[in-house]
Each structure stands twice: as C-alpha cells, then as structure tokens.
Design an enzyme around this catalytic site. Sequence first.
Site, PDB file in Angstrom:
ATOM      1  N   ASP A  68       2.406   1.920  -2.951  1.00  0.00           N
ATOM      2  CA  ASP A  68       1.150   2.221  -3.639  1.00  0.00           C
ATOM      3  C   ASP A  68       0.672   1.046  -4.499  1.00  0.00           C
ATOM      4  O   ASP A  68      -0.018   0.152  -3.997  1.00  0.00           O
ATOM      5  CB  ASP A  68       1.309   3.496  -4.474  1.00  0.00           C
ATOM      6  N   ASP A  69       1.017   1.029  -5.782  1.00  0.00           N
ATOM      7  CA  ASP A  69       0.653  -0.046  -6.712  1.00  0.00           C
ATOM      8  C   ASP A  69       1.937  -0.521  -7.393  1.00  0.00           C
ATOM      9  O   ASP A  69       2.181  -0.214  -8.560  1.00  0.00           O
ATOM     10  CB  ASP A  69      -0.351   0.457  -7.757  1.00  0.00           C
TER      11      ASP A  69
ATOM     12  N   HIS B 176      -2.081  -0.925  -2.283  1.00  0.00           N
ATOM     13  CA  HIS B 176      -3.310  -1.484  -2.853  1.00  0.00           C
ATOM     14  C   HIS B 176      -3.006  -2.905  -3.308  1.00  0.00           C
ATOM     15  O   HIS B 176      -2.197  -3.099  -4.222  1.00  0.00           O
ATOM     16  CB  HIS B 176      -3.770  -0.634  -4.041  1.00  0.00           C
TER      17      HIS B 176
ATOM     18  N   GLU C 242      -3.062  14.310  -3.736  1.00  0.00           N
ATOM     19  CA  GLU C 242      -2.188  13.746  -4.768  1.00  0.00           C
ATOM     20  C   GLU C 242      -2.413  14.556  -6.038  1.00  0.00           C
ATOM     21  O   GLU C 242      -1.564  15.340  -6.449  1.00  0.00           O
ATOM     22  CB  GLU C 242      -2.494  12.266  -4.999  1.00  0.00           C
TER      23      GLU C 242
ATOM     24  N   HIS D  67       0.524   2.148   2.727  1.00  0.00           N
ATOM     25  CA  HIS D  67      -0.188   2.604   1.515  1.00  0.00           C
ATOM     26  C   HIS D  67       0.132   1.604   0.413  1.00  0.00           C
ATOM     27  O   HIS D  67       1.069   1.779  -0.376  1.00  0.00           O
ATOM     28  CB  HIS D  67       0.267   4.014   1.140  1.00  0.00           C
TER      29      HIS D  67
ATOM     30  N   HIS E  97      -7.193   9.016   0.723  1.00  0.00           N
ATOM     31  CA  HIS E  97      -6.330   9.630  -0.276  1.00  0.00           C
ATOM     32  C   HIS E  97      -6.729  11.096  -0.408  1.00  0.00           C
ATOM     33  O   HIS E  97      -7.912  11.413  -0.578  1.00  0.00           O
ATOM     34  CB  HIS E  97      -6.520   8.956  -1.635  1.00  0.00           C
TER      35      HIS E  97
END
EC number: 3.5.4.2
Length: 343
Positions: A277-278, A18, A199, A16, A196
């Site tokens: 994630d980011d 990005h 969340e 996961h 996704h």
Amino acid sequence: MELEAYVRALPKAELHLHIEGTLEPEMMFALARRNGVALPWASVEAVRAAYAFTDLQSFLDLYYAGAAVLVREQDFFELAFAYFERAHADGVVHAELFFDPQTHTARGVALETVLDGLERACVEARARWGIGSRLILCFLRHLSEEEGFATLQQALPHLSRIDGVGLDSSERGHPPAKFARLFARCRELGLHVVAHAGEEGPPAYIVDALDLLKAERIDHGVRCTEDPALVGRLVREQVPLTVCPLSNVKLCVFPDLARHNLGQLFAAGLKVTINSDDPAYFGGYVAKNYVDTARALGLGRAELRRIARNSLEASFVSAAERAPWLARLDALGEDCEGEGGAA
C-alpha cells in the site's frame, strides 16, 4: 530456509502500491531542500512521530503534505527507483504502480513530468533487475467526476504509457457510483480497471465497483465478509483482492495482525494477494507484510506460495510474460516446505 529468506525467494507481483506512499522521510526532506519546499515538520523524527494515524483521512492529510516535495521529473524517478530497489530485494518480479496525477497537477506539476520520471524508473528497473511493471493512474475519489474527466483528458496523449485506472483516496461518502461515467469512458479507451473498495466503505461499495465500474481487481476488499453473498460471488468469479495487512492495522481497520481476516479470506477460497500500500507510512514493504502476516496468522509456506501465485495470476501481463515467474515459483517446491508461523 528461514521464513524471511523464503518469502524473499518467492517470485511475486505487487499490485497495490501507491508510489507516492513510498516517500521515506529522509527523501522527503532531501527533496524539500532541493526544491525549496517548506514542510510542516522540523525533522525526520517529527515526521515519523506524526505516523500515529486514527483512520484513512488522518493518513491522507499527512500523505498529501509530503507529496508537495515532488516537483521535477528527477524527483519522480528517484522516488520510483528507490522503490524498485527495495522491491527487488523483496523478491518482487513485477509491480503495478498506482500514481495520483491530481495530487501533482493541482500544484502546477505537469502530468507529463510525473510520467516521464516514473517511466524512466520502470525502464531502469527492468534493465537492472528484470522487474516488470505497469502504471495505473488513480483518480482521487474525494474530487468530482468532472475533475476526473479533466485528468483523463490530460492523459489522452500518454495512454500508451498507462495500463489502467484506479480509484483511491477517501472512501467514506464517495461511492463508486460517483464515477460510473468516467470509468465507462476509460474502459472504452481499453484501460484496465481497479478500484479501492471495502476498506472503510461498506461491502456495497465492492458490489458497485464490480457492477458499475467493472473493476477487474478490488483493492483492499476486506469488509466483504460482512456480506456472505458477496463472498460467494468473489469466490465464484475469482476476483483478486489486493490486501494490505500492515496498512489495515496502521489505519485501524483491524486492531492487530492476529485479528486480520486475511486467513479467513484465504480459507474461504478468495483470490487474496499481499501488498504494502503506502509502505513508507505503514511500517513495511511487501516482504515484511508477508512475513508478519504469516507469523500472526500461522500461514504455512504452501499458503504463501499460493498467495504469491495469486499475485502473478492477477497481474495485467500476458501469459508468456507470466510463465517464467510461475516456473520459478513452482521450482521452490516441497523441499522448502514448512510452517511459516513456526519459522
């Protein structure tokens, strides 16, 4: 062995991630200068000061503004290569990169330009560090399904370079059902499917991602605990959850790591993984996510090994490619055993 060193020694997959979310402010400004792109911030410090997110949308607004500096094939190469360098240091042996073509094609950047840069970085990372990789094209859920079909049409000549599709961006008000036809077509084309869900969206979004989109993994999924029947299903079917602890805290899904439910998910028997994630926006790459979560929740090294094993087992690779990674993981053995929370 210190906890940080132990975590980096664990062979792990990041599932996961990005790639646009690895754009560090320093690179953002360097690319902005190179490409003549005006940014809404005066300095690197001003960008970092803007990272006080209140929810997913407040992050996305900044994320899309920053992505405007990505214009040329070389930009995407440098972005992904910088990620792989950090991932190698963190013990990542395989990474499945999400990328958002609609973020770029809307600005006139060709999908081929994005893919060329990312693929070149993947090839270089394998040659230099032996890191395996896959590319997962994500559709932006705040856009229409018709726009998703248009993006898929653009991707058709490049499907040999794309291993799967995902669904990201604003979750609230954009249920998986909105993209059922698009994902059915992607499955017909032989693409893996992730999404996704759970969340900021309700547990019902997780159910629909499984039933309507046929998602093989659920990205985030932390709100599943609000539906005990869903938790039971996820345990029985061993559906991988790609959990992103630091992201969840930064976006106010949980008030702090000590109150994150990853430990509860793990104890219930769900197939949880830890991811970043980011990371340029959320304060840590994958090793920091492991270390900080272990300390906050008192996870021992046996639990961390299990989470790393989950990530390898949940990756979209062949058993033959996975086998040496699992052997390396097993080789760590009990001689390094100890409590992560006490390290």
